[in-house]
Write a protein that holds these residues in place. Sequence first.
Motif, short mmCIF file in Angstrom:
data_model
loop_
_atom_site.label_atom_id
_atom_site.label_comp_id
_atom_site.label_asym_id
_atom_site.label_seq_id
_atom_site.Cartn_x
_atom_site.Cartn_y
_atom_site.Cartn_z
N CYS A 97 -5.74 -31.71 -19.07
CA CYS A 97 -6.48 -32.55 -20.21
C CYS A 97 -7.92 -32.26 -20.00
O CYS A 97 -8.56 -32.38 -19.16
CB CYS A 97 -5.99 -34.20 -20.03
SG CYS A 97 -6.84 -35.09 -18.99
N HIS A 99 -9.99 -34.40 -21.21
CA HIS A 99 -10.87 -35.81 -20.73
C HIS A 99 -11.00 -35.88 -19.33
O HIS A 99 -12.05 -36.39 -18.96
CB HIS A 99 -10.27 -36.86 -21.20
CG HIS A 99 -9.75 -36.78 -22.88
ND1 HIS A 99 -8.59 -37.19 -23.07
CD2 HIS A 99 -10.71 -36.56 -23.59
CE1 HIS A 99 -8.59 -36.90 -24.58
NE2 HIS A 99 -9.78 -36.57 -24.81
N HIS A 100 -9.93 -35.69 -18.53
CA HIS A 100 -10.23 -35.74 -17.12
C HIS A 100 -9.93 -34.54 -16.22
O HIS A 100 -9.99 -34.50 -15.14
CB HIS A 100 -9.33 -37.00 -16.68
CG HIS A 100 -9.14 -38.36 -17.23
ND1 HIS A 100 -8.41 -38.34 -18.42
CD2 HIS A 100 -9.86 -39.30 -17.08
CE1 HIS A 100 -8.87 -39.63 -18.90
NE2 HIS A 100 -9.59 -40.23 -18.01
N ILE A 137 -5.91 -31.14 -25.33
CA ILE A 137 -5.22 -32.52 -25.78
C ILE A 137 -3.79 -31.96 -26.29
O ILE A 137 -3.81 -30.81 -26.79
CB ILE A 137 -6.13 -33.49 -26.51
CG1 ILE A 137 -6.09 -32.98 -27.91
CG2 ILE A 137 -7.15 -33.88 -26.02
CD1 ILE A 137 -6.38 -34.16 -28.89
N GLN A 138 -2.84 -32.74 -26.04
CA GLN A 138 -1.42 -32.27 -26.30
C GLN A 138 -1.36 -31.85 -27.85
O GLN A 138 -0.76 -30.90 -28.30
CB GLN A 138 -0.41 -33.20 -25.83
CG GLN A 138 0.99 -32.60 -25.93
CD GLN A 138 2.18 -33.57 -25.19
OE1 GLN A 138 2.00 -34.02 -24.12
NE2 GLN A 138 3.20 -33.62 -26.08
N GLU A 139 -1.76 -32.86 -28.67
CA GLU A 139 -1.83 -32.77 -30.23
C GLU A 139 -2.41 -31.33 -30.58
O GLU A 139 -1.76 -30.54 -31.27
CB GLU A 139 -2.56 -33.75 -30.85
CG GLU A 139 -1.85 -35.17 -30.70
CD GLU A 139 -2.33 -35.89 -29.65
OE1 GLU A 139 -2.86 -35.28 -28.40
OE2 GLU A 139 -2.58 -37.24 -29.68
N HIS A 166 1.28 -36.70 -18.57
CA HIS A 166 -0.21 -36.57 -18.25
C HIS A 166 -0.73 -37.07 -16.90
O HIS A 166 -0.48 -38.57 -16.83
CB HIS A 166 -0.94 -37.18 -19.40
CG HIS A 166 -0.87 -36.34 -20.68
ND1 HIS A 166 -1.96 -35.94 -21.34
CD2 HIS A 166 0.49 -36.09 -21.49
CE1 HIS A 166 -1.43 -35.12 -22.37
NE2 HIS A 166 -0.06 -35.41 -22.62
N CYS A 168 -3.49 -37.84 -15.58
CA CYS A 168 -4.52 -38.93 -15.92
C CYS A 168 -4.03 -40.29 -16.34
O CYS A 168 -4.58 -41.25 -16.06
CB CYS A 168 -5.32 -38.58 -17.21
SG CYS A 168 -4.61 -38.34 -18.89
N MET A 169 -2.61 -40.48 -16.81
CA MET A 169 -1.97 -41.57 -17.17
C MET A 169 -1.10 -41.79 -16.17
O MET A 169 -0.82 -43.18 -15.72
CB MET A 169 -1.36 -41.61 -18.20
CG MET A 169 -1.90 -42.15 -19.73
SD MET A 169 -0.83 -42.45 -20.85
CE MET A 169 0.05 -43.79 -20.36
N ARG A 172 -3.59 -41.85 -12.15
CA ARG A 172 -4.89 -42.70 -12.07
C ARG A 172 -5.09 -43.62 -13.50
O ARG A 172 -3.86 -43.82 -13.98
CB ARG A 172 -6.03 -41.81 -12.08
CG ARG A 172 -6.07 -40.98 -13.44
CD ARG A 172 -7.38 -40.28 -13.69
NE ARG A 172 -8.61 -41.50 -14.15
CZ ARG A 172 -8.25 -42.02 -15.46
NH1 ARG A 172 -7.44 -41.66 -16.20
NH2 ARG A 172 -9.30 -43.05 -15.59
N GLY A 173 -5.78 -44.29 -13.59
CA GLY A 173 -6.14 -45.07 -14.63
C GLY A 173 -4.94 -46.00 -15.05
O GLY A 173 -4.90 -47.19 -14.11
N1 GTP Z 1 -4.16 -38.41 -27.57
C1 GTP Z 1 -4.36 -37.98 -26.75
N2 GTP Z 1 -4.98 -38.57 -25.65
C2 GTP Z 1 -4.88 -38.04 -24.47
C3 GTP Z 1 -4.36 -36.91 -23.87
N3 GTP Z 1 -4.64 -36.76 -22.70
C4 GTP Z 1 -5.30 -37.89 -22.38
N4 GTP Z 1 -5.54 -38.89 -23.04
C5 GTP Z 1 -6.21 -39.91 -23.24
O1 GTP Z 1 -7.44 -39.84 -23.34
C6 GTP Z 1 -7.90 -41.11 -23.54
C7 GTP Z 1 -9.58 -41.03 -22.66
O2 GTP Z 1 -10.04 -42.57 -23.05
P1 GTP Z 1 -11.50 -42.94 -22.30
O3 GTP Z 1 -11.37 -44.43 -22.48
O4 GTP Z 1 -12.46 -41.89 -22.93
O5 GTP Z 1 -11.31 -42.29 -20.93
P2 GTP Z 1 -10.64 -43.44 -19.63
O6 GTP Z 1 -11.97 -44.42 -19.37
O7 GTP Z 1 -10.87 -42.55 -18.37
O8 GTP Z 1 -9.54 -44.21 -19.98
P3 GTP Z 1 -8.26 -44.44 -19.10
O9 GTP Z 1 -7.38 -43.12 -19.07
O10 GTP Z 1 -7.58 -45.25 -20.12
O11 GTP Z 1 -8.81 -44.97 -17.93
C8 GTP Z 1 -7.19 -41.99 -22.47
O12 GTP Z 1 -6.66 -42.86 -23.23
C9 GTP Z 1 -6.08 -40.78 -22.08
O13 GTP Z 1 -4.81 -41.35 -21.86
C10 GTP Z 1 -3.75 -36.15 -25.13
O14 GTP Z 1 -3.41 -35.01 -24.83
N5 GTP Z 1 -3.67 -36.62 -26.26
#
Ligand code: GTP
Length: 205
Positions: A97, A99-100, A137-139, A166, A168-169, A172-173
Amino acid sequence: MNPIVHTLDRARAAQTESDKPTRAEVEAAVRTIIRWTGDDPERDGLLETPARVTRSFEEFFAGYDQRPAEILEKTFEEIEGYDEMIALRGIRFESHCEHHMAPIIGQAWVAYIPNGRVVGISKLARVVDIYARRLQIQEKMTAQIANTINEVLKPQGVGVIIKASHHCMTTRGVHKPDTDLVTSRMLGCFRDNALTRQEFLGIAV
Ligand SMILES: Nc1nc2c(ncn2[C@@H]2O[C@H](COP(=O)(O)OP(=O)(O)OP(=O)(O)O)[C@@H](O)[C@H]2O)c(=O)[nH]1
Ligand SMILES: [Zn+2]
């Protein structure tokens, strides 16, 4: 190259060979992260880690150097008028991903109805892998796969469904280990014709 595919490939195009970081720079960055965790990059067990991580990243992100549209350019036209759905199911992929940089582990279902020519089925899986081996990101990944097939093969329609977990979900988090995310992109008759869409959804489940 056509404009849509060109846009999808702009990530690598934006970076010329001269501003690509060197292997030594990447290894130094990994040593910094190791120090930041509180560990010692000079201890025996970690000495080779920066080089290993760099090689792993090379593998994880190999998709930036590949052109998915080119993969689909070799087609077969002797199909005796075959104009039904062609679906490759359950294509396992590993991505990360954006984001992470955590793993996204999933499966893709890719289908199209040809318009006079078909592609070797392995090429559909190759296109999935190329987009997976980028920060995603998956979309976006779902749309990129469908758009590329649509642009290059010009089929009557194309459908892509992705189901992925994912990390990251899950690790973690929010820590929700049993979740997965389902996304889809339907184009042409997959979008316009409810029966075609239903047939694909039936095949994919
Ligand atoms: N729509 C979408 N969201 C994603 C994807 N992969 C990860 N995410 C989300 O991207 C978001 C990034 O949110 P942030 O609030 O910026 O990051 P964060 O503080 O690490 O958030 P948490 O994961 O909630 O701890 C999170 O809600 C993830 O679950 C994806 O493929 N598509
Ligand atoms: Zn993430």
